[in-house]
Design an enzyme around this catalytic site. Structure first.
Site, short mmCIF file in Angstrom:
data_model
loop_
_atom_site.label_atom_id
_atom_site.label_comp_id
_atom_site.label_asym_id
_atom_site.label_seq_id
_atom_site.Cartn_x
_atom_site.Cartn_y
_atom_site.Cartn_z
N CYS A 331 -2.57 -3.34 9.71
CA CYS A 331 -1.97 -3.53 11.02
C CYS A 331 -1.11 -4.81 11.05
O CYS A 331 -0.09 -4.89 10.40
CB CYS A 331 -3.02 -3.52 12.12
SG CYS A 331 -2.35 -3.16 13.76
N HIS A 430 -6.64 1.39 11.25
CA HIS A 430 -7.92 0.70 11.37
C HIS A 430 -9.05 1.66 11.04
O HIS A 430 -8.95 2.87 11.27
CB HIS A 430 -8.13 0.19 12.80
CG HIS A 430 -7.22 -0.93 13.18
ND1 HIS A 430 -7.37 -2.21 12.67
CD2 HIS A 430 -6.16 -0.98 14.01
CE1 HIS A 430 -6.44 -3.00 13.20
NE2 HIS A 430 -5.68 -2.27 14.00
#
Length: 482
Positions: A331, A430
Site C-alpha cells: 500500500c 492488505h
C-alpha cells in the site's frame, strides 16, 4: 438464553485496558448461547482498519468482534473512525466513507453532527439484534474531552445504558485507576457504572482478595470478574504495534515502524510463523541485517518517506538488494518504491511532490477517491498460482511501466508490480499473508523454503474461544446482577 441487557457498554480506566477483548469475548459467549449480538464502537481512533461487506471502512477491532459474534463486519459497528495523519489532524470517516480531513479542534466542534451518525447506527443495530455490546474509547476520566463526548459516558448517558469498567492490573496501580476514574465522573455517570473487571491478573487470587474487598467497600460496587493474563493470543491489534517478541526462526524479516504506520496487522501471520523472526525497527534503532525488508502501509506516505530518509533506510535497502535480499512494499509502502509521490490537493498533509525511493518505474498521485474493496485472486509470481485474499484501502493512483509485470491477479485483473530482477514486489493488497497458501508462496519467493505454514483464521478462532472461556465468570456475574 435471553441476555438481560439490550445495550451494555464496556469502558476502560486507560487505553489498552482490555476493552476490545472483553467485548469480543462477550460477543463469542452470547453467540454460543444463541443470543443475536452485535459489537459497536461509537468512535474509534486507529490506523488499523478493515473493509466491510457493505464497502466501507471500520476499525480492525470491531471487525474482530464481528467475527466473534459470527457476523460479517458492517459500517454500523463503528460509525465514526478517525485515522490520524499528523499529531493534530485526522481523516474523519463516517459510516465507512471519508467525510473530511480535520484538525482536533474542528473535529471537537463537529462532534454534535457525529453523534447523530452514532445514534443512527446504534438504533439500526438494536432493530436487528437482541443485544449490542459497546466498546468505549480511551478512558471516561479524560475530563478535557467530556464536553460533546460521543465515545464514552456521553454516549452511555444519551442511550441510558449500563457501563462496566475494565482496569489492567498488569500495569500496576489498578485500585487507584478505578477509584480515580470514578472520582472524575459525574454522579449520574457513577450510578450507571454497575461494576468492575480486573484484567490480565497473574498470581495467587487469595493475595488479591483483600484489595477486592476494600474496592467494593470504597465504591459500593462489585468486582464482577478477575480475568487471567492469557499468553500467546492471536488477535488483531486495534492500533499500537505489538512489542518485539523473543527471537524465533532463522529467516529475518524487518519492517520500519513508520510514524503513521497503518494496518500493521498485515504482518501478524509472519509474527506467528515458527521459522520467521519478525522485527519492527523504531526511530533511532539500528537497522539489522535481514532476508526480507517490508515497507508497510502509511497514512502519510510523503511524511513517512521523509522519516525513512532521516533514519537511513534508503541506503540500507540498496545495500540489502545488492546482497540479494528481497523487498516488499504494501500500500503506502508500495507507493514509496516508485519514483515520486504527488499530493496536489493535500489529502495527507501539505500539498506537494516528494521523490520516492526510485526502485520501481511508477508514480503515484493522491486523489480524493478512496478504494475500499475485499478481493481475492492468485499470486502471479508463484508457478502454482497460490490463492490470495485480502482487501484494499488506499487513495493513491499509481501509473508506470513497472505495473506491466504484476505481482498478483486480483479478480481477473493485474495488480501490483514485480521488478525485472525479481527482487522487489509491490502491492496494494492488505492481508496478503493471511491465507496459508499465500504466506508460503511469498516466503518461498523471499527465500524461505519451509514445510511450516500459518492459518490466521484458525489461530484467530482458537484465540477468540480462549478469551471467551476465560470471560465466562463475567457473563455469569452480569446475568446474576440483573
Amino acid at each position: 438464553m435471553k441476555f438481560p441487557y439490550s445495550t451494555l457498554m464496556v469502558q476502560g480506566t486507560t487505553s489498552d485496558a482490555g476493552k476490545s477483548t472483553v467485548v469480543a469475548a462477550l460477543c463469542r459467549l452470547l453467540k454460543r448461547r444463541g443470543v443475536r449480538v452485535a459489537p459497536f464502537k461509537p468512535q474509534n481512533m486507529a490506523l488499523n482498519s478493515a473493509v466491510t461487506a457493505d464497502g466501507g471502512e471500520i476499525g480492525r477491532a470491531q471487525a474482530l468482534q464481528a467475527i466473534a459474534a459470527g457476523l460479517q463486519p458492517h459500517t454500523d459497528m463503528n460509525p465514526i473512525l478517525l485515522k490520524p495523519s499528523s499529531d493534530i489532524g485526522a481523516q474523519v470517516i463516517i459510516h465507512g466513507k471519508v467525510r473530511a480531513q480535520m484538525n482536533a479542534r474542528d473535529y471537537h466542534q463537529y462532534k454534535t453532527v457525529a453523534m447523530q451518525a452514532v445514534l443512527e447506527s446504534h438504533d439500526r443495530l438494536l432493530e436487528q439484534y437482541d443485544s449490542v455490546v459497546v466498546e468505549g474509547a480511551g478512558s471516561p476520566a479524560e475530563i478535557n474531552l467530556r464536553d460533546r463526548d460521543i465515545a464514552n459516558m456521553g454516549f452511555a448517558e444519551k442511550v441510558d445504558c449500563p457501563v462496566i469498567l475494565v482496569a489492567d492490573i498488569d500495569r500496576g496501580g489498578v485500585f487507584a485507576h478505578i477509584v480515580g476514574t470514578l472520582a472524575c465522573l459525574s454522579e449520574s455517570e457513577r450510578k450507571r457504572t454497575i461494576g468492575f473487571v480486573i484484567n490480565r491478573f497473574r498470581g495467587d487470587i487469595k493475595l488479591l482478595e483483600p484489595g477486592l474487598d476494600w474496592l467494593e467497600q470504597q465504591t459500593g460496587k462489585p468486582v464482577l470478574a478477575v480475568l487471567p493474563y492469557l499468553h500467546g493470543l492471536f488477535l488483531d491489534a486495534e492500533d499500537a504495534v505489538q512489542p518485539v517478541q523473543a527471537e524465533r526462526g532463522a529467516f529475518r524479516v524487518v519492517v520500519p515502524s513508520l510514524p503513521r504506520i497503518s494496518n500493521h496487522t498485515d504482518f501478524d501471520a509472519l509474527r506467528a510463523h515458527p521459522d520467521v523472526d519478525l522485527r519492527f525497527v523504531r526511530q533511532g534503532e539500528p537497522i539489522p541485517p535481514a532476508d526480507l525488508i517490508i515497507l508497510p502501509g502509511s497514512k502519510n506516505t510523503r511524511g513517512d518517506l521523509e522519516w525513512l530518509r532521516a533514519q537511513g533506510w534508503p541506503a540500507q535497502i540498496q545495500r540489502h538488494l545488492r546482497y540479494g535480499g528481497k523487498v516488499i512494499g504494501v500500500c503506502g509502502g508500495f507507493q514509496m518504491l516508485g519514483r515520486e509521490v504527488t499530493d496536489p490537493l493535500g489529502m495527507e498533509g501539505q500539498a506537494g511532490v516528494s521523490p520516492a525511493l526510485g526502485l520501481l518505474d511508477m508514480r503515484t498521485e493522491m486523489s480524493p477517491d478512496k478504494r475500499l474493496v475485499q478481493v481475492q485472486g492468485t499470486c502471479a509470481f508463484d508457478h502454482a498460482q497460490a490463492p490470495v485474499a485480502g482487501y484494499e484501502i488506499h487513495m493513491g493512483v499509481s501509473t508506470g511501466s513497472a505495473l506491466a509485470r504484476p505481482a498478483f491477479f486480483i479478480d481477473g485483473r493485474p495488480e501490483g508490480a514485480l521488478s525485472d530482477d525479481g527482487q522487489i514486489l509491490g502491492t496494494y493488497l492488505h492481508g496478503l499473508f493471511d491465507t496459508p497458501q499465500a504466506i508460503s508462496a511469498l516466503l518461498r519467493w523471499a527465500g524461505l523454503h519451509s514445510d511450516n505454514t500459518v492459518d490466521t483464521s484458525a489461530l484467530r478462532e482458537a484465540s477468540l474461544d480462549r478469551i471467551a472461556d476465560a470471560t465466562q465468570p463475567l457473563l455469569d456475574a452480569l446475568i446474576a446482577l440483573k
